[in-house]
Design an enzyme around this catalytic site. Structure first.
Site, PDB file in Angstrom:
ATOM      1  N   TYR A  47       0.825  -1.224   0.000  1.00 40.52           N
ATOM      2  CA  TYR A  47       0.000   0.000   0.000  1.00 40.52           C
ATOM      3  C   TYR A  47       0.853   1.265   0.000  1.00 40.52           C
ATOM      4  CZ  TYR A  47      -3.809  -3.191   0.579  1.00 40.52           C
ATOM      5  OH  TYR A  47      -4.696  -4.212   0.349  1.00 40.52           O
ATOM      6  N   GLY A  48       1.822   1.344   0.942  1.00 38.37           N
ATOM      7  CA  GLY A  48       2.641   2.552   1.019  1.00 38.37           C
ATOM      8  C   GLY A  48       3.422   2.778  -0.261  1.00 38.37           C
ATOM      9  N   GLU A  97      10.710  -5.018  -5.726  1.00 34.56           N
ATOM     10  CA  GLU A  97       9.826  -5.870  -4.923  1.00 34.56           C
ATOM     11  C   GLU A  97      10.468  -7.250  -4.789  1.00 34.56           C
ATOM     12  OE1 GLU A  97       6.864  -5.949  -3.132  1.00 34.56           O
ATOM     13  OE2 GLU A  97       7.390  -8.065  -2.975  1.00 34.56           O
ATOM     14  N   GLY A 103       0.578  -7.036   0.488  1.00 39.77           N
ATOM     15  CA  GLY A 103      -0.513  -7.658   1.230  1.00 39.77           C
ATOM     16  C   GLY A 103      -1.839  -7.669   0.484  1.00 39.77           C
ATOM     17  N   ASN A 158      -4.810 -10.564   1.180  1.00 37.84           N
ATOM     18  CA  ASN A 158      -5.684 -10.193   2.301  1.00 37.84           C
ATOM     19  C   ASN A 158      -7.162 -10.351   1.958  1.00 37.84           C
ATOM     20  OD1 ASN A 158      -6.574  -7.726   1.108  1.00 37.84           O
ATOM     21  ND2 ASN A 158      -4.821  -6.621   1.959  1.00 37.84           N
ATOM     22  N   GLY A 159      -7.992 -10.192   2.988  1.00 36.22           N
ATOM     23  CA  GLY A 159      -9.428 -10.380   2.832  1.00 36.22           C
ATOM     24  C   GLY A 159     -10.128  -9.202   2.183  1.00 36.22           C
ATOM     25  N   MET A 167     -10.941  -6.431   3.278  1.00 38.41           N
ATOM     26  CA  MET A 167     -11.826  -5.632   4.142  1.00 38.41           C
ATOM     27  C   MET A 167     -11.267  -4.218   4.245  1.00 38.41           C
ATOM     28  SD  MET A 167     -12.687  -8.334   7.173  1.00 38.41           S
ATOM     29  CE  MET A 167     -14.068  -7.438   7.861  1.00 38.41           C
ATOM     30  N   GLU A 211     -14.227  -9.567  13.167  1.00 39.86           N
ATOM     31  CA  GLU A 211     -14.739  -9.860  11.833  1.00 39.86           C
ATOM     32  C   GLU A 211     -15.282 -11.276  11.818  1.00 39.86           C
ATOM     33  OE1 GLU A 211     -11.117  -9.562   9.454  1.00 39.86           O
ATOM     34  OE2 GLU A 211     -11.557 -11.446   8.465  1.00 39.86           O
ATOM     35  N   HIS A 229      -1.953  -8.511  10.987  1.00 42.42           N
ATOM     36  CA  HIS A 229      -1.909  -7.045  10.896  1.00 42.42           C
ATOM     37  C   HIS A 229      -0.703  -6.440  11.609  1.00 42.42           C
ATOM     38  CE1 HIS A 229      -6.646  -7.174  10.684  1.00 42.42           C
ATOM     39  NE2 HIS A 229      -6.086  -7.631   9.590  1.00 42.42           N
ATOM     40  N   GLY A 266       3.081   0.574   6.773  1.00 46.97           N
ATOM     41  CA  GLY A 266       2.458   0.263   8.065  1.00 46.97           C
ATOM     42  C   GLY A 266       3.384   0.398   9.248  1.00 46.97           C
ATOM     43  N   ASN A 285      -9.446  -3.211  10.644  1.00 45.87           N
ATOM     44  CA  ASN A 285      -8.455  -3.716   9.688  1.00 45.87           C
ATOM     45  C   ASN A 285      -7.656  -2.538   9.125  1.00 45.87           C
ATOM     46  OD1 ASN A 285     -11.173  -5.030   9.705  1.00 45.87           O
ATOM     47  ND2 ASN A 285     -10.006  -6.707   8.848  1.00 45.87           N
TER      48      ASN A 285
HETATM   49  P1  FDA Z   1       2.871  -4.692   2.528  1.00 40.80           P
HETATM   50  O1  FDA Z   1       3.252  -5.865   3.379  1.00 40.80           O
HETATM   51  O2  FDA Z   1       1.558  -4.702   1.875  1.00 40.80           O
HETATM   52  O3  FDA Z   1       3.967  -4.501   1.377  1.00 40.80           O
HETATM   53  C1  FDA Z   1       5.345  -4.592   1.605  1.00 40.80           C
HETATM   54  C2  FDA Z   1       6.009  -5.181   0.365  1.00 40.80           C
HETATM   55  O4  FDA Z   1       7.431  -5.037   0.478  1.00 40.80           O
HETATM   56  C3  FDA Z   1       5.751  -6.672   0.174  1.00 40.80           C
HETATM   57  O5  FDA Z   1       5.287  -6.909  -1.132  1.00 40.80           O
HETATM   58  C4  FDA Z   1       7.114  -7.324   0.423  1.00 40.80           C
HETATM   59  O6  FDA Z   1       7.317  -8.494  -0.349  1.00 40.80           O
HETATM   60  C5  FDA Z   1       8.073  -6.219   0.026  1.00 40.80           C
HETATM   61  N1  FDA Z   1       9.373  -6.310   0.685  1.00 40.80           N
HETATM   62  C6  FDA Z   1       9.622  -6.626   1.983  1.00 40.80           C
HETATM   63  N2  FDA Z   1      10.946  -6.583   2.231  1.00 40.80           N
HETATM   64  C7  FDA Z   1      11.549  -6.236   1.070  1.00 40.80           C
HETATM   65  C8  FDA Z   1      12.911  -6.045   0.699  1.00 40.80           C
HETATM   66  N3  FDA Z   1      13.926  -6.174   1.583  1.00 40.80           N
HETATM   67  N4  FDA Z   1      13.193  -5.715  -0.604  1.00 40.80           N
HETATM   68  C9  FDA Z   1      12.183  -5.575  -1.504  1.00 40.80           C
HETATM   69  N5  FDA Z   1      10.867  -5.729  -1.192  1.00 40.80           N
HETATM   70  C10 FDA Z   1      10.560  -6.069   0.081  1.00 40.80           C
HETATM   71  N6  FDA Z   1      -5.883  -5.630   6.129  1.00 40.80           N
HETATM   72  C11 FDA Z   1      -7.084  -5.029   5.934  1.00 40.80           C
HETATM   73  O7  FDA Z   1      -7.198  -3.805   6.050  1.00 40.80           O
HETATM   74  N7  FDA Z   1      -8.173  -5.780   5.586  1.00 40.80           N
HETATM   75  C12 FDA Z   1      -8.111  -7.142   5.453  1.00 40.80           C
HETATM   76  O8  FDA Z   1      -9.119  -7.792   5.114  1.00 40.80           O
HETATM   77  C13 FDA Z   1      -6.855  -7.768   5.690  1.00 40.80           C
HETATM   78  N8  FDA Z   1      -6.737  -9.147   5.634  1.00 40.80           N
HETATM   79  C14 FDA Z   1      -5.480  -9.725   5.706  1.00 40.80           C
HETATM   80  C15 FDA Z   1      -5.335 -11.102   5.499  1.00 40.80           C
HETATM   81  C16 FDA Z   1      -4.071 -11.672   5.470  1.00 40.80           C
HETATM   82  C17 FDA Z   1      -3.916 -13.155   5.236  1.00 40.80           C
HETATM   83  C18 FDA Z   1      -2.913 -10.861   5.678  1.00 40.80           C
HETATM   84  C19 FDA Z   1      -1.527 -11.444   5.654  1.00 40.80           C
HETATM   85  C20 FDA Z   1      -3.060  -9.498   5.896  1.00 40.80           C
HETATM   86  C21 FDA Z   1      -4.330  -8.923   5.922  1.00 40.80           C
HETATM   87  N9  FDA Z   1      -4.492  -7.557   6.105  1.00 40.80           N
HETATM   88  C22 FDA Z   1      -5.736  -6.977   5.974  1.00 40.80           C
HETATM   89  C23 FDA Z   1      -3.326  -6.680   6.417  1.00 40.80           C
HETATM   90  C24 FDA Z   1      -2.836  -5.868   5.210  1.00 40.80           C
HETATM   91  O9  FDA Z   1      -2.662  -6.689   4.085  1.00 40.80           O
HETATM   92  C25 FDA Z   1      -1.516  -5.174   5.596  1.00 40.80           C
HETATM   93  O10 FDA Z   1      -1.765  -4.343   6.708  1.00 40.80           O
HETATM   94  C26 FDA Z   1      -0.944  -4.328   4.464  1.00 40.80           C
HETATM   95  O11 FDA Z   1      -0.674  -5.111   3.333  1.00 40.80           O
HETATM   96  C27 FDA Z   1       0.329  -3.602   4.900  1.00 40.80           C
HETATM   97  O12 FDA Z   1       0.678  -2.666   3.896  1.00 40.80           O
HETATM   98  P2  FDA Z   1       2.164  -2.123   3.771  1.00 40.80           P
HETATM   99  O13 FDA Z   1       2.200  -1.170   2.633  1.00 40.80           O
HETATM  100  O14 FDA Z   1       2.613  -1.645   5.104  1.00 40.80           O
HETATM  101  O15 FDA Z   1       3.082  -3.406   3.455  1.00 40.80           O
END
Ligand code: FDA
Length: 499
Positions: free
Chosen positions: A15-16, A35, A109, A113-114, A116, A354, A439, A467, A477
């Site tokens: 997301y970020g 990525e 993510g 993710n779901g 939501m 949820e 999360h 995050g 969420n």
């Molecule tokens: P995010 O984790 O999305 O992205 C980081 C990226 O950086 C990843 O693609 C990773 O591979 C990459 N990366 C990491 N280290 C690296 C490196 N050294 N070099 C290059 N790339 C690297 N939230 C919600 O609001 N509603 C929901 O329904 C759900 N449901 C849910 C289900 C499941 C199974 C999970 C695992 C998570 C959820 N979430 C959720 C949480 C949500 O998905 C999560 O909060 C966000 O994806 C976080 O967004 P970020 O941008 O912080 O990081």
């Protein structure tokens, strides 16, 4: 390419990273995104990009030979399956007291993710991000995030009769019978598509046990929204299967070292790129690990001592109840949740639960819940010079406040319904799914480890935009809040740091 020089490098495409890429490109900047995971765009031999939860293969998990499902037992029997080792889409990263699930691939993510998409109540915003002006978040940045993420709502009339939401209606009825408030929850999954799935006029995805290993259809993940718009500007490149390991000052910018990996996780090349500005968007765990490592190894020695602290699990805890025989949950379940039990106003233990699907392909009479609770415990990431890795000091016992808050909802429901908790899903005889998190939040907290917009002090041109900025809890969420905060921060950064 090795030796390249770029104006802006973004680490991670969740997301970020996606918000930063789009807004910087629209401001006229050239942007390179790297990525760690794969670009999930090529179908496998079965014609599908992703596998489902009932027949997982290597595409399911990040570099494992066995699946590591959050629900790891069923009727007391271990439930995980052997898979081939591959750079799959879901990572379960094991720390000493918790395993943390994260998406891996272009879209982060959003791939797993779901969907939501919950905007927290404004009255709670001050407890989530105390240094951020709530009024502008709710008038500008939350609406902007919701629109760009393509958030939509289930048709409530359709919901009342759809077979695939019987589990949600049973969850609602039993909650309301004990006086709890339930609420519909928006989502990025296209509910018009889901209607076609239920009617059997389109290939099934949410209705075919697809979610945590990716959705083949229906879901507006970031690769279909923010990242597609970013790439369409012609100014953004996204390079998958590159893992950033080092960021250190070099000339007027930074040199960034990364390993290109194959689908076995092995390094096939090491590259060094110079960037004027670097955005850390590797997620709460990824960014925290990178930053504490750079500080400890001397690459970025002047990062504040607070970097690595303030990590929380959004109070995540899972639990299931066994319903009475007259309360089935349905053999067909949509993997996209649409309803929550809102008990956050209970000052004795705030919780938002949820009502989750449990797609077993048969009637289980089980109601599954993922509760988000107000858990005051916070953990710290630290560099381990012996292993060369990063530890997190979270302890499983720190989930007790979350369990206590969840019990304030589910004990009364069980008492009223004459039902019990299931004890066969999270271990051989274990009621609470309290050893994992979906999360992860925090580790580089806004206005503590960074300025109030994500700038890292002492290192001009280094930013955090994911995050890890959020100190451990969003009351619901998290991804809408992560997206809206990124929108707010990048607007300030574009206005002030680019000429
Ligand atoms: P995010 O984790 O999305 O992205 C980081 C990226 O950086 C990843 O693609 C990773 O591979 C990459 N990366 C990491 N280290 C690296 C490196 N050294 N070099 C290059 N790339 C690297 N939230 C919600 O609001 N509603 C929901 O329904 C759900 N449901 C849910 C289900 C499941 C199974 C999970 C695992 C998570 C959820 N979430 C959720 C949480 C949500 O998905 C999560 O909060 C966000 O994806 C976080 O967004 P970020 O941008 O912080 O990081």
């Amino acid at each position: 390419a090795d030796g390249a020089s770029v104006p802006i490098l973004i680490i991670g495409s969740g997301y970020g990273g996606a918000v930063a890429a789009l807004r910087l490109a629209l401001a006229g900047q050239q942007v390179a995104v790297v990525e760690k995971g794969m670009s999930w765009s090529t179908p496998g031999s079965d014609g599908k990009v992703f596998c489902n939860m009932l027949s997982p293969d290597g595409r399911s998990f990040w570099l494992r030979t066995m699946t590591d499902q959050p629900i790891n037992h069923f009727l007391g029997v271990p439930y995980n399956k052997s898979i081939s080792r591959y750079t799959g889409v879901l990572d379960s990263e094991q720390f000493s007291g918790i395993r943390i699930y994260q998406g891996r691939g272009v879209g982060g993510g959003s791939l797993v993710n779901g969907g939501m998409a919950v905007t927290p109540k404004q009255q709670y915003f001050g407890s989530i991000l105390p240094s951020v002006d709530a009024a502008s978040m709710y008038s500008t940045y939350y609406p902007r995030a919701n629109a760009n993420l393509k958030v939509n709502n289930v048709d409530q009339t359709w919901f009342e009769s759809a077979d695939c939401y019987q589990f949600a209606r049973t969850g609602r009825r039993t909650a309301q019978a004990s006086g709890f408030t339930t609420t519909f929850v928006p989502n990025v999954y296209d509910f018009n598509y889901m209607k076609q799935e239920q009617a059997n006029t389109a290939p099934r995805s949410a209705l075919n046990a697809e979610v945590i290993y990716g959705n083949n259809y229906g879901k507006n993940s970031l690769d279909k929204t923010y990242l597609a718009a970013a790439v369409a500007t012609g100014k953004v490149t996204i390079t998958p299967q590159h893992v950033v390991t080092t960021v250190k000052p070099s000339g007027s910018g930074y040199s960034v070292v990364m390993n290109q990996i194959d689908t076995n996780g092995s390094t096939v090349a090491t590259k060094t790129v110079t960037a004027q500005k670097v955005f850390f968007a590797a997620g709460s765990v990824g960014t925290s690990k990178l930053l504490v490592t750079q500080r400890a190894t001397g690459a970025l020695p002047n990062l504040p001592a607070s970097v690595g602290t303030g990590w929380g699990n959004n109070g995540n805890v899972m639990v299931a109840r066994q319903n009475q025989a007259w309360d089935p949950t349905g053999s067909l379940q949509s993997c996209i949740p649409v309803m929550g039990i809102d008990n956050w106003a209970d000052t004795g233990g705030p919780a938002f639960a949820e009502i989750s699907p449990f797609p077993a392909g048969l009637e289980t009479f089980a109601s599954l819940y993922l509760a988000i609770t107000k858990n005051p415990n916070r953990a710290t990431f630290s560099y381990n010079s012996t292993s060369g890795g990063v530890d997190l000091n979270w302890q499983q016992a720190w989930n007790q406040p979350s369990i206590d808050a969840a019990k304030r909802i589910f004990d009364p429901i069980n008492a009223k319904q004459w039902t019990i908790y299931r004890t066969d899903l999270f271990g051989e005889y274990k009621t609470w799914g309290d050893d994992f998190a979906y999360h992860p939040l925090g580790g580089c907290v806004l206005n503590v480890s960074t300025d109030n917009y994500g700038r890292l002090p002492g290192y001009p041109g280094l930013y955090v935009i994911d995050g890890s900025l959020i100190p451990g809890c969003t009351t619901v969420n998290p991804f809408v809040t992560i997206t809206a905060l990124a929108e707010r921060n990048i607007e300030n950064i574009v206005a002030n740091d680019f000429h």
